[in-house]
Design a protein around this motif. Structure first.
Motif, mmCIF file in Angstrom:
data_model
loop_
_atom_site.group_PDB
_atom_site.id
_atom_site.type_symbol
_atom_site.label_atom_id
_atom_site.label_comp_id
_atom_site.label_asym_id
_atom_site.label_seq_id
_atom_site.Cartn_x
_atom_site.Cartn_y
_atom_site.Cartn_z
ATOM 1 N N SER A 119 -14.475 7.963 -1.029
ATOM 2 C CA SER A 119 -14.163 8.535 0.286
ATOM 3 C C SER A 119 -13.652 7.457 1.235
ATOM 4 O O SER A 119 -12.709 7.670 2.002
ATOM 5 N N SER A 120 -14.259 6.337 1.163
ATOM 6 C CA SER A 120 -13.853 5.239 2.062
ATOM 7 C C SER A 120 -12.424 4.794 1.774
ATOM 8 O O SER A 120 -11.640 4.535 2.703
ATOM 9 N N GLN A 121 -12.061 4.748 0.463
ATOM 10 C CA GLN A 121 -10.700 4.345 0.118
ATOM 11 C C GLN A 121 -9.683 5.384 0.586
ATOM 12 O O GLN A 121 -8.604 5.036 1.092
ATOM 13 N N THR A 122 -10.019 6.690 0.425
ATOM 14 C CA THR A 122 -9.110 7.760 0.876
ATOM 15 C C THR A 122 -8.903 7.673 2.382
ATOM 16 O O THR A 122 -7.794 7.834 2.898
ATOM 17 N N GLU A 123 -10.012 7.427 3.098
ATOM 18 C CA GLU A 123 -9.936 7.297 4.562
ATOM 19 C C GLU A 123 -9.015 6.149 4.951
ATOM 20 O O GLU A 123 -8.180 6.273 5.856
ATOM 21 N N LYS A 124 -9.145 5.061 4.261
ATOM 22 C CA LYS A 124 -8.318 3.895 4.579
ATOM 23 C C LYS A 124 -6.830 4.189 4.347
ATOM 24 O O LYS A 124 -5.971 3.788 5.124
ATOM 25 N N ILE A 125 -6.544 4.952 3.250
ATOM 26 C CA ILE A 125 -5.141 5.264 2.941
ATOM 27 C C ILE A 125 -4.543 6.162 4.016
ATOM 28 O O ILE A 125 -3.413 5.956 4.484
ATOM 29 N N ALA A 126 -5.330 7.176 4.470
ATOM 30 C CA ALA A 126 -4.833 8.101 5.493
ATOM 31 C C ALA A 126 -4.593 7.370 6.803
ATOM 32 O O ALA A 126 -3.590 7.581 7.489
ATOM 33 N N ILE A 127 -5.530 6.533 7.160
ATOM 34 C CA ILE A 127 -5.383 5.774 8.420
ATOM 35 C C ILE A 127 -4.160 4.881 8.354
ATOM 36 O O ILE A 127 -3.385 4.761 9.310
ATOM 37 N N ILE A 136 -24.258 7.617 -5.879
ATOM 38 C CA ILE A 136 -23.918 7.914 -4.480
ATOM 39 C C ILE A 136 -22.973 6.848 -3.926
ATOM 40 O O ILE A 136 -22.038 7.126 -3.175
ATOM 41 N N SER A 137 -23.187 5.662 -4.310
ATOM 42 C CA SER A 137 -22.352 4.563 -3.825
ATOM 43 C C SER A 137 -20.909 4.709 -4.302
ATOM 44 O O SER A 137 -19.968 4.405 -3.564
ATOM 45 N N GLN A 138 -20.740 5.231 -5.564
ATOM 46 C CA GLN A 138 -19.386 5.422 -6.082
ATOM 47 C C GLN A 138 -18.637 6.468 -5.259
ATOM 48 O O GLN A 138 -17.459 6.300 -4.925
ATOM 49 N N ASN A 139 -19.329 7.609 -4.905
ATOM 50 C CA ASN A 139 -18.709 8.647 -4.078
ATOM 51 C C ASN A 139 -18.314 8.091 -2.707
ATOM 52 O O ASN A 139 -17.242 8.375 -2.168
ATOM 53 N N ALA A 140 -19.206 7.340 -2.130
ATOM 54 C CA ALA A 140 -18.928 6.767 -0.799
ATOM 55 C C ALA A 140 -17.732 5.826 -0.848
ATOM 56 O O ALA A 140 -16.904 5.796 0.064
ATOM 57 N N ASP A 141 -17.612 5.077 -1.948
ATOM 58 C CA ASP A 141 -16.487 4.147 -2.080
ATOM 59 C C ASP A 141 -15.166 4.900 -2.170
ATOM 60 O O ASP A 141 -14.153 4.502 -1.554
ATOM 61 N N VAL A 181 -11.071 12.991 6.281
ATOM 62 C CA VAL A 181 -11.567 12.070 5.242
ATOM 63 C C VAL A 181 -12.685 11.194 5.792
ATOM 64 O O VAL A 181 -13.659 10.869 5.123
ATOM 65 N N GLU A 182 -12.596 10.831 7.102
ATOM 66 C CA GLU A 182 -13.619 9.972 7.725
ATOM 67 C C GLU A 182 -14.958 10.702 7.783
ATOM 68 O O GLU A 182 -16.015 10.114 7.559
ATOM 69 N N GLU A 183 -14.905 12.047 8.073
ATOM 70 C CA GLU A 183 -16.153 12.814 8.116
ATOM 71 C C GLU A 183 -16.802 12.862 6.739
ATOM 72 O O GLU A 183 -18.025 12.750 6.599
ATOM 73 N N ILE A 184 -15.981 13.027 5.679
ATOM 74 C CA ILE A 184 -16.527 13.044 4.301
ATOM 75 C C ILE A 184 -17.177 11.688 3.984
ATOM 76 O O ILE A 184 -18.269 11.613 3.408
ATOM 77 N N SER A 185 -16.524 10.596 4.370
ATOM 78 C CA SER A 185 -17.049 9.248 4.088
ATOM 79 C C SER A 185 -18.350 9.016 4.829
ATOM 80 O O SER A 185 -19.283 8.398 4.304
ATOM 81 N N ALA A 186 -18.458 9.526 6.104
ATOM 82 C CA ALA A 186 -19.687 9.330 6.883
ATOM 83 C C ALA A 186 -20.856 10.025 6.216
ATOM 84 O O ALA A 186 -21.974 9.485 6.165
#
Length: 697
Positions: A438-446, A431-436, A557-562
């Protein structure tokens, strides 16, 4: 140095030093006092002799004064004979019989001759006929000139009397004879010095002194050291034979005619005499007395030294008696007390203080009573410590057994918790790998949205900058146009100047050319800036449309990461709870092992304490009534189970191995008791086990 020696040194040495100092001061004071008394005696003797001689001379002086005022003396001098008169002429004088009868009344044992000296003729009119040298003129003699000069009484220097007389030495006392302030002549008497010499000799014998009389010319009138009576001796004749240091100063002091004191040092042996001089009133005579300084020291020693020695002996005997008494009453008891303290220092507390010391009402008795109380208290304390060590040893053994049982159960629980924890950790990792991701994708979009927004802002700023450049170029065009006009005006003025303005006209032409070139270049730059502004405005509009699309992508992407983070949080809580349970179990196991180890160490320390306290010897029977009853050793117990509390996830590996401390209220508030244990082998935190942690069974 022992106390006895120090005490005696203080008792005898200090007073002895004080005695020496005070004796020295007293001796010097008494020495100065006696010396002053002796000097005063010598001064009194000197004044007494001077006054005595003055009294003798006053009687003789009065005789010559009486002769001078006789009417017959005035009559004889008024009709004086010639200087070379003979005996017949002398006898034929009409007033001769009366003169002889009157003047011979003044003749006695002291006065050998009485006579008048005529101012007119220089003849001597003597109380009896004496053959004088031919044309003997008395006016040229000192006994005539001195009273005339002084207009008063005068004494001559001493001289030798004629052979066959009783007095070997004599002097002449003379006084002027006047009538209505007119000098008629001089009255004189010759007197022998035997009476004065006898008087001074008697004073020397009476006071055992060395009194001498001189004239201010240095001629001796009398001195006990002069044995040659056949001539008149002058003090300066004896200068070399006196044997004195600085003899000139000594003679000057003697013959100064003033009253003062001085020292005389003998060259042969260095001995010192104290000299005193004083003038005799109304004369040119000086009286002196010398006193050996060694006689003064001898008198001082004879007077002061016996008293000083006697005082020292009495004081030393008194100090010795005091030292003996203090040694018997104080020092011996102090040494006895010191023996008691040595016995205590060896560990033997069973001592009996001497009743004589305890019965004293002074500081020694207080010291003995305090020592007795100290030994009793030490026996009481040692007994209590021994009993406490026994109880501690027994209780430590029971705690060790209970701790061992608790450690075994905790080890089994720890193994089960470890298996569950391993499975949860694997799930948490996925689960932690998936969250990581998503978090990286969110950061790239932002970041893309932020970069696009910043690019739009940059383009806007470039458009504004181009506008400013266009404005500046317009200003340059105006400056070029003005410069061209100025150059044209300068050319016109140069043409007017003629030959003198040719050079200036060339310069003006060149300036006008440069101004035209600048104006042309400024126009070209203005055209390029206008085209650049149009292109930049188009790029800005396109970037403004792209930014909302990128921001929408970042929101998705932020919603997926949350959602991934919520899943991760749930798994982390489960994992944390399992880890905390595992830590508590391991901590319990470790604490049980440490408690067992500490209990064994405590038992060993208790045994060592018992062995150490056996160094002291006590009387348990005497102190049994004073011993306090201690608590019974603790019963066997088990540690209560505490509920497991949730804790946040710990990522630090060092903190994962740290045991969880049981929180307890302060003992001062709750009244709870316990023991603190610490294991140095694993560097664990200090823990405190309270009595409530044990359960009876």
């Amino acid at each position: 140095m022992k106390l006895t020696a120090k005490f005696l040194l203080l008792l005898i040495g200090v007073p002895l030093i004080i005695l020496v100092v005070t004796s020295t001061i007293t001796f010097n004071i008494q020495k100065n006092t006696i010396k002053k008394e002796i000097l005063s005696q010598q001064q009194y003797l000197l004044n007494d002799v001077a006054n005595g001689v003055y009294g003798e001379l006053q009687q003789l002086n009065q005789k010559v004064k009486n002769i001078a005022i006789l009417p017959i003396s005035e009559q004889m001098l008024t009709g004086a004979p010639t200087i070379d008169y003979n005996r017949d002429e002398f006898n034929s004088h009409p007033a001769y019989e009366e003169y002889l009868d009157t003047i011979n009344r003044f003749i006695d044992s002291n006065v050998s001759l009485a006579y008048l000296v005529s101012e007119e003729t220089g003849a001597l009119i003597i109380n009896r006929w004496i053959e004088l040298p031919e044309r003997y003129d008395g006016r040229v003699k000192d006994y005539y000139k001195n009273p005339v000069i002084k207009n008063g009484l005068a004494l001559s220097e001493p001289y030798m009397n004629a052979e066959g007389t009783d007095d070997p030495t004599a002097i002449t006392i003379s006084y002027p004879v006047k009538s209505e302030n007119r000098l008629l002549g001089v009255a004189a008497i010759d007197i022998g010095l035997a009476g004065i010499v006898e008087y001074i000799s008697e004073e020397n014998r009476k006071y055992n002194a060395s009194i001498s009389i001189y004239t201010d010319q240095g001629n001796y009138i009398y001195s006990p050291d002069i044995k040659d009576m056949t001539r008149i001796i002058n003090l300066y004749e004896l200068k070399d034979s006196l044997g004195l240091e600085d003899v000139d100063t000594v003679l000057e002091n003697i013959l100064s005619g003033k009253s003062h004191n001085f020292k005389v040092v003998h060259s042969a042996d260095g001995s010192v005499d104290l000299g005193f001089t004083a003038p005799i009133k109304d004369t040119n005579w000086i009286v002196s007395v010398f006193y050996p300084e060694k006689d003064i020291s001898a008198k001082i020693t004879a007077s002061v030294l016996p008293i000083t020695i006697l005082s020292a002996v009495v004081l030393l005997l008194t100090l010795a008696a005091v030292a003996i008494i203090l040694n018997i009453t104080v020092i011996r008891n102090i040494l006895t007390t010191s023996g008691y303290l040595k016995t205590i220092s060896s560990g033997d507390l069973v001592i009996d203080i001497d009743p004589k010391i305890l019965s004293r009402n002074d500081e020694i008795g207080t010291l003995g009573q305090s020592l007795d109380d100290m030994t009793r208290n030490l026996q009481d304390i040692v007994g209590k410590v021994t009993d406490a060590a026994n109880y501690i040893s027994s209780g430590a053994n029971q705690v060790s057994d209970s701790s061992q049982m608790l450690s075994n159960g905790a080890t089994e629980q720890a193994a089960s918790a470890e298996e569950v924890s391993s499975s949860m950790e694997q799930m948490s990792a996925n689960i932690s790998q998936n969250a990581d991701n998503s978090s990286q994708t969110e950061k790239i979009a932002i970041k893309a949205a932020r970069d696009a927004r910043e690019s739009g802002e940059t383009v806007s700023e470039a458009v504004e900058a181009m506008g400013l450049i266009a404005n500046k170029i317009t200003i340059i065009e105006e400056i070029s146009r003005s410069t061209n006009l100025l150059a044209l005006n300068a050319a016109i003025e140069a043409a007017r100047a003629g030959e003198h303005g040719k050079g200036f006209a060339v310069v003006a032409t060149e300036v006008r050319k440069l101004a035209e070139q600048s104006q042309k270049a400024a126009g070209e730059i203005t055209e390029l800036a206008s085209r650049t502004v149009e292109l930049s405005q188009g790029s800005g509009e396109k970037l403004s449309k792209l930014v909302p699309d990128i921001e929408r992508t970042a929101e998705l992407v932020e919603e997926i990461s949350a959602a991934s983070n919520e899943q991760q949080s749930g798994v982390d809580q489960i994992t944390t709870a399992i880890h905390q349970l595992d830590k508590i179990i391991q901590s319990n196991a470790s604490s049980s092992e440490e408690l067992a180890s500490t209990s064994e160490e405590l038992a060993a320390q208790a045994e060592q304490l018992k062995a150490t306290i056996q160094y002291f010897k006590i009387n348990r029977d005497r102190d049994s009534g004073k011993m306090h009853q201690l608590h019974q050793p603790p019963r066997r117990s088990t540690i209560k189970n505490e509920p497991v509390k949730s804790a946040p996830k710990q990522t630090d590996k060092k903190e994962e191995n740290k045991p969880v401390n049981n929180q307890r209220p302060p003992s001062s508030a709750s009244g709870e008791t316990g023991i603190t244990i610490s294991s140095g082998s694993r560097k664990r935190e200090t823990e405190k086990i309270y009595d409530d942690d044990f359960e009876s069974f």
